[in-house]
Design an enzyme around this catalytic site. Structure first.
Site, PDB file in Angstrom:
ATOM      1  N   ARG A 124     -25.038  78.339  57.291  1.00  0.00           N
ATOM      2  CA  ARG A 124     -25.563  78.840  56.004  1.00  0.00           C
ATOM      3  C   ARG A 124     -24.477  78.890  54.930  1.00  0.00           C
ATOM      4  O   ARG A 124     -24.491  79.758  54.057  1.00  0.00           O
ATOM      5  CB  ARG A 124     -26.216  80.208  56.161  1.00  0.00           C
ATOM      6  N   ASN A 179     -22.729  83.751  65.699  1.00  0.00           N
ATOM      7  CA  ASN A 179     -23.087  82.869  66.808  1.00  0.00           C
ATOM      8  C   ASN A 179     -21.740  82.363  67.327  1.00  0.00           C
ATOM      9  O   ASN A 179     -21.274  81.303  66.962  1.00  0.00           O
ATOM     10  CB  ASN A 179     -23.956  81.709  66.331  1.00  0.00           C
ATOM     11  N   GLU A 212     -31.696  85.430  68.962  1.00  0.00           N
ATOM     12  CA  GLU A 212     -31.704  83.989  68.689  1.00  0.00           C
ATOM     13  C   GLU A 212     -30.880  83.208  69.720  1.00  0.00           C
ATOM     14  O   GLU A 212     -30.075  82.351  69.379  1.00  0.00           O
ATOM     15  CB  GLU A 212     -31.180  83.713  67.276  1.00  0.00           C
ATOM     16  N   ARG A 233     -42.445  90.625  64.034  1.00  0.00           N
ATOM     17  CA  ARG A 233     -40.987  90.504  64.017  1.00  0.00           C
ATOM     18  C   ARG A 233     -40.333  91.643  63.239  1.00  0.00           C
ATOM     19  O   ARG A 233     -39.262  92.120  63.605  1.00  0.00           O
ATOM     20  CB  ARG A 233     -40.598  89.150  63.412  1.00  0.00           C
ATOM     21  N   LYS A 274     -29.421  94.478  58.849  1.00  0.00           N
ATOM     22  CA  LYS A 274     -29.688  93.697  57.636  1.00  0.00           C
ATOM     23  C   LYS A 274     -30.475  94.546  56.647  1.00  0.00           C
ATOM     24  O   LYS A 274     -31.252  95.407  57.052  1.00  0.00           O
ATOM     25  CB  LYS A 274     -30.475  92.430  57.972  1.00  0.00           C
ATOM     26  N   ASP A 299     -35.362  89.048  57.182  1.00  0.00           N
ATOM     27  CA  ASP A 299     -34.170  88.203  57.117  1.00  0.00           C
ATOM     28  C   ASP A 299     -33.754  87.811  55.707  1.00  0.00           C
ATOM     29  O   ASP A 299     -33.969  86.665  55.310  1.00  0.00           O
ATOM     30  CB  ASP A 299     -34.398  86.936  57.950  1.00  0.00           C
ATOM     31  N   GLU A 338     -25.913  95.294  56.208  1.00  0.00           N
ATOM     32  CA  GLU A 338     -25.414  93.925  56.124  1.00  0.00           C
ATOM     33  C   GLU A 338     -26.200  93.207  55.031  1.00  0.00           C
ATOM     34  O   GLU A 338     -27.422  93.112  55.105  1.00  0.00           O
ATOM     35  CB  GLU A 338     -25.618  93.214  57.476  1.00  0.00           C
ATOM     36  N   GLU A 382     -28.692  81.858  51.506  1.00  0.00           N
ATOM     37  CA  GLU A 382     -29.518  81.094  52.448  1.00  0.00           C
ATOM     38  C   GLU A 382     -30.960  80.965  51.969  1.00  0.00           C
ATOM     39  O   GLU A 382     -31.573  79.908  52.113  1.00  0.00           O
ATOM     40  CB  GLU A 382     -29.486  81.783  53.821  1.00  0.00           C
ATOM     41  N   TRP A 392     -40.934  81.550  63.516  1.00  0.00           N
ATOM     42  CA  TRP A 392     -40.097  80.775  62.599  1.00  0.00           C
ATOM     43  C   TRP A 392     -40.959  79.922  61.660  1.00  0.00           C
ATOM     44  O   TRP A 392     -40.467  79.032  60.988  1.00  0.00           O
ATOM     45  CB  TRP A 392     -39.125  79.871  63.388  1.00  0.00           C
TER      46      TRP A 392
HETATM   47  O1  GCW Z   1     -31.240  84.195  59.091  1.00  0.00           O
HETATM   48  C1  GCW Z   1     -30.770  83.794  60.286  1.00  0.00           C
HETATM   49  C2  GCW Z   1     -30.046  82.548  59.964  1.00  0.00           C
HETATM   50  C3  GCW Z   1     -29.129  82.163  61.084  1.00  0.00           C
HETATM   51  C4  GCW Z   1     -28.203  83.348  61.347  1.00  0.00           C
HETATM   52  C5  GCW Z   1     -29.047  84.553  61.722  1.00  0.00           C
HETATM   53  C6  GCW Z   1     -28.211  85.803  61.959  1.00  0.00           C
HETATM   54  C7  GCW Z   1     -25.922  83.354  62.065  1.00  0.00           C
HETATM   55  O2  GCW Z   1     -30.963  81.531  59.690  1.00  0.00           O
HETATM   56  O3  GCW Z   1     -28.426  81.031  60.695  1.00  0.00           O
HETATM   57  O4  GCW Z   1     -27.247  83.058  62.339  1.00  0.00           O
HETATM   58  O5  GCW Z   1     -29.924  84.836  60.691  1.00  0.00           O
HETATM   59  O6  GCW Z   1     -28.080  86.589  61.045  1.00  0.00           O
HETATM   60  O7  GCW Z   1     -27.706  85.980  63.047  1.00  0.00           O
END
Ligand code: GCW
Length: 687
Positions: free
Chosen positions: A149, A191, A272, A316, A340, A345, A367, A373, A524
């Site tokens: 991203r 990741n 994920e 979700r 978050k 997201d 966060e 993104e 998704w």
């Molecule tokens: O929004 C998603 C993103 C992923 C990201 C994930 C996260 C780093 O598409 O790319 O991975 O969140 O926050 O872990």
């Protein structure tokens, strides 16, 4: 002879001009002051950090002598490690007092900011204490220098050349962060590649930490929970396995031997596809505490992410709450749960995550995503301070009225050992650092709000514009308006009225509300989020639906759950609303949707117009860069409007009101638009 002289002169002028132009490529960020001053600066303590403060002032401060003073703890206790006072008169002398050397550094940058923004007064009397202890940027940078991203080139960290070759940009990056109070940096992607913990990589991390140190910037790492297995060769990574516990203890010891002020770990576990304690039937608390115990002797912290969800029948948006609330109170005091801002997201607009405040006995941090993104990458100008503030100022009602997310997380309402705030970085190796000149403002705003979330979006934009461009009021006023309008414009042309996650698959750029990918994860797919049908559109999260509203404290659960009282900008987040439902404007939902998308397009055009008028005040290079990006943004806004309205019209079967601009696309053509992130960044896509 005369002719020669003239030519030489012309040549000189040309060189000077082109140098000037080159210098305005955005590489200097908001730190553009000339470093030609010769100020008198004294300090009562010498250290690497104090030396940076002294040098910054010596070379840029154009006022009377400055005294940097570390005062006795007893006199400065309230200031904490990073706070400071500024006192005196720029004409006769200024004293910066702090309890710690970092405070002096932040005080020095404050004084320089006052100078750069023309805000110096005769009688300086300022006390500053940051709201959060840990103010951190999370880099989603991979070891191959790609950035998840990331829209501003490759990673700043040149892993292949480290530790022997040190890019000058490491220090420039650290300096920029210090100037806005950011004091931590997670170098690698959540990741996480286990390789980051090998001796080879730790030596590289140590080199970066050494460059950051004089700027008060601590290094942290994302760790892969499976590391003891994949890297250490153990049969598993079970957090209750003694060998695993010992492996982490040894690893942490090894890290601190190299980097004594190492900050700690950031962990994405059981999310994920990342491994985590649940792989072994253990809880998030078991996993986080095991790492926390290893870090504790060195004062390190664990930032454990709450971004967990799996493709189950459950909404979700509810899953993080469901996983973490039962664990409340079970985490060590050097663990902080990183949440978050919204429950899904990083969308252009989300309600705040119901986890804020719900964890009564567990430290929580927010966060944000600074990288765009879901907000048009580095192609769209979207000033994010209003988005950040919207969440920080949201009232959770957790401790009664006034329990804003900010007060829950900054220690005001819930005394905490650790307070922190994180932003996912938008930096890369592009010349202007962030891909879009105005994306620098989002890095800046994140830092300033992490220091003081009470600053207004307008104040921050004002400061940033003055330092980054010019102090000319004829520029400042319209440029500020443009910035402040940009986030709402983006919401309007992408996802008004609480719509969310209707982006193109994977790339997350551009509209694909029709997105349904056979065989893929339902959660998704855009259709999962908007649920359009012949009756209406929106996700029913009331008691009759997923009941996500029940995760909010009263009275929010009732307000959000009541279609008549739910804020309209979140309507389709919480309700499945009939196309013919009447909104406050008197319009039906369908008409209102059309008008909002149309307004979004007009707002995007207004951004463009506002910028074009400013040509006179901006250097040619940055002017043209921003101008061409605004052209993309406007084109994209039309694309969003057409795609969403034409697609939703296949359900509503209602006409697009005649007083708005007609679609210029055909839905069938838009269905065929397919491109990658790279195409989007190269503006190499057709719609
Ligand atoms: O929004 C998603 C993103 C992923 C990201 C994930 C996260 C780093 O598409 O790319 O991975 O969140 O926050 O872990």
């Amino acid at each position: 002879m005369k002719k020669l002289l003239l030519l030489t002169l012309l040549g000189l002028v040309f060189v000077a001009l082109s140098f000037h132009m080159r210098a305005e490529d955005g590489s200097r960020l908001w730190l553009r002051a000339d470093a030609t001053a010769q100020a008198k600066v004294t300090a009562n303590k010498q250290s690497a950090i104090v030396a940076v403060a002294v040098k910054e002032l010596q070379t840029q401060w154009r006022g009377a002598p400055v005294q940097l003073k570390i005062a006795r703890a007893k006199d400065t206790q309230a200031l904490g490690k990073d706070g400071y006072t500024l006192a005196g008169n720029p004409q006769t002398g200024v004293t910066i007092t702090a309890a710690g050397e970092q405070g002096l550094l932040y005080g020095a940058y404050h004084l320089l900011r006052l100078q750069a923004t023309g805000a110096l007064t005769e009688n300086l009397r300022i006390t500053e204490i940051p709201k959060y202890q840990v103010r951190i940027l999370d880099h989603w940078d991979n070891l191959d220098r790609s950035i998840e991203r990331g829209y501003a080139g490759r990673s700043l960290w040149e892993w292949e050349r480290l530790p022997d070759t040190i890019s000058p940009r490491y220090a420039e990056y650290a300096r920029a962060n210090a100037s806005i109070g950011i004091n931590g940096s997670v170098l690698n992607n959540v990741n996480a590649n286990p390789q980051i913990l090998t001796p080879e990589y730790l030596a590289k991390v140590k080199a970066i930490a050494g460059i950051f140190r004089p700027y008060g910037l601590k290094v942290y790492l994302s760790v892969n929970f499976a590391s003891p297995k994949t890297l250490g060769g153990l049969p598993d990574a079970d957090p209750l396995n003694k060998e695993v516990i010992q492996w982490w203890k040894n690893k942490v010891k090894e890290i601190y031997a190299l980097i004594p002020d190492f900050g700690g770990f950031l962990v994405k576990a059981n999310s994920e596809g990342q491994s985590g304690p649940q792989d072994y039937g253990r809880t998030h608390a078991d996993g986080a505490n095991m790492l926390a115990d290893a870090l504790k002797p060195y004062k390190g912290i664990v930032m454990w992410r709450a971004f967990v969800y799996s493709p189950t029948k459950e909404d979700r948006a509810k899953q993080a709450y469901q996983e973490f609330v039962p664990l409340d109170g079970k985490f060590r005091d050097n663990v902080i749960i990183q949440i978050k801002n919204g429950p899904v997201d990083f969308q252009p607009r989300e309600p705040f995550s119901p986890l804020f405040g719900a964890l009564q006995h567990t430290q929580e941090m927010i966060e944000f995503q600074v990288t765009q993104e879901y907000l048009g990458f580095s192609n769209h100008l979207v000033y994010l301070a209003p988005l950040f503030k919207e969440t920080l100022e949201s009232d959770t009602y957790a401790n009664g009225p006034g329990s804003t997310v900010a007060k829950i997380t900054d220690g005001t309402l819930r005394p905490a050992k650790v307070t922190a705030i994180a932003g996912v970085a938008n930096t890369g190796d592009s010349t202007n650092w962030c891909g879009h000149h105005f994306a620098q403002a989002n890095w800046y705003a994140f830092g300033r709000l992490a220091w003081n979330h009470e600053l207004t979006s307008e104040q921050i934009a004002d400061e940033w514009l003055r330092m980054t461009f010019t102090a000319d009021e004829n520029f400042i006023r319209p440029a500020k308006e443009l910035m402040l309008a940009s986030r709402e414009a983006c919401v309007d042309y992408m996802m008004p009225l609480g719509l969310h996650h209707i982006f193109s698959f994977n790339a997350h750029y551009g509209p694909q509300p029709w997105g349904f990918y056979p065989g893929g994860r339902l959660d998704w797919m855009p259709v999962y989020y908007h649920k359009a049908d012949t009756i209406g559109v929106g996700f029913d999260r009331t008691g009759a639906g997923s009941d996500a509203v029940s995760q909010y404290f009263p009275p929010l659960n009732e307000i959000y759950g009541d279609i008549a009282r739910c804020p309209e900008n979140l309507l389709l987040w919480f309700h499945h609303v009939a196309w013919t439902y009447k909104l406050k404007s008197g319009n039906t939902l369908w008409d209102e949707l059309c008008y909002r998308y149309d307004r979004g397009v007009r707002e995007a055009r207004d951004l463009q117009k506002a910028w074009d008028r400013l040509e006179h005040y901006v250097d040619a290079e940055r002017f043209a860069d921003v101008q061409s990006k605004l052209q993309i943004q406007t084109k994209d806004a039309v694309w969003w409007k057409d795609a969403c309205l034409l697609y939703f019209q296949t359900f509503s079967k209602l006409p697009i009101p005649y007083d708005i601009e007609r679609p210029i696309h055909k839905l069938d053509d838009l269905y065929r638009v397919w491109f990658t992130q790279e195409d989007a960044l190269r503006n190499n896509y057709k719609h």
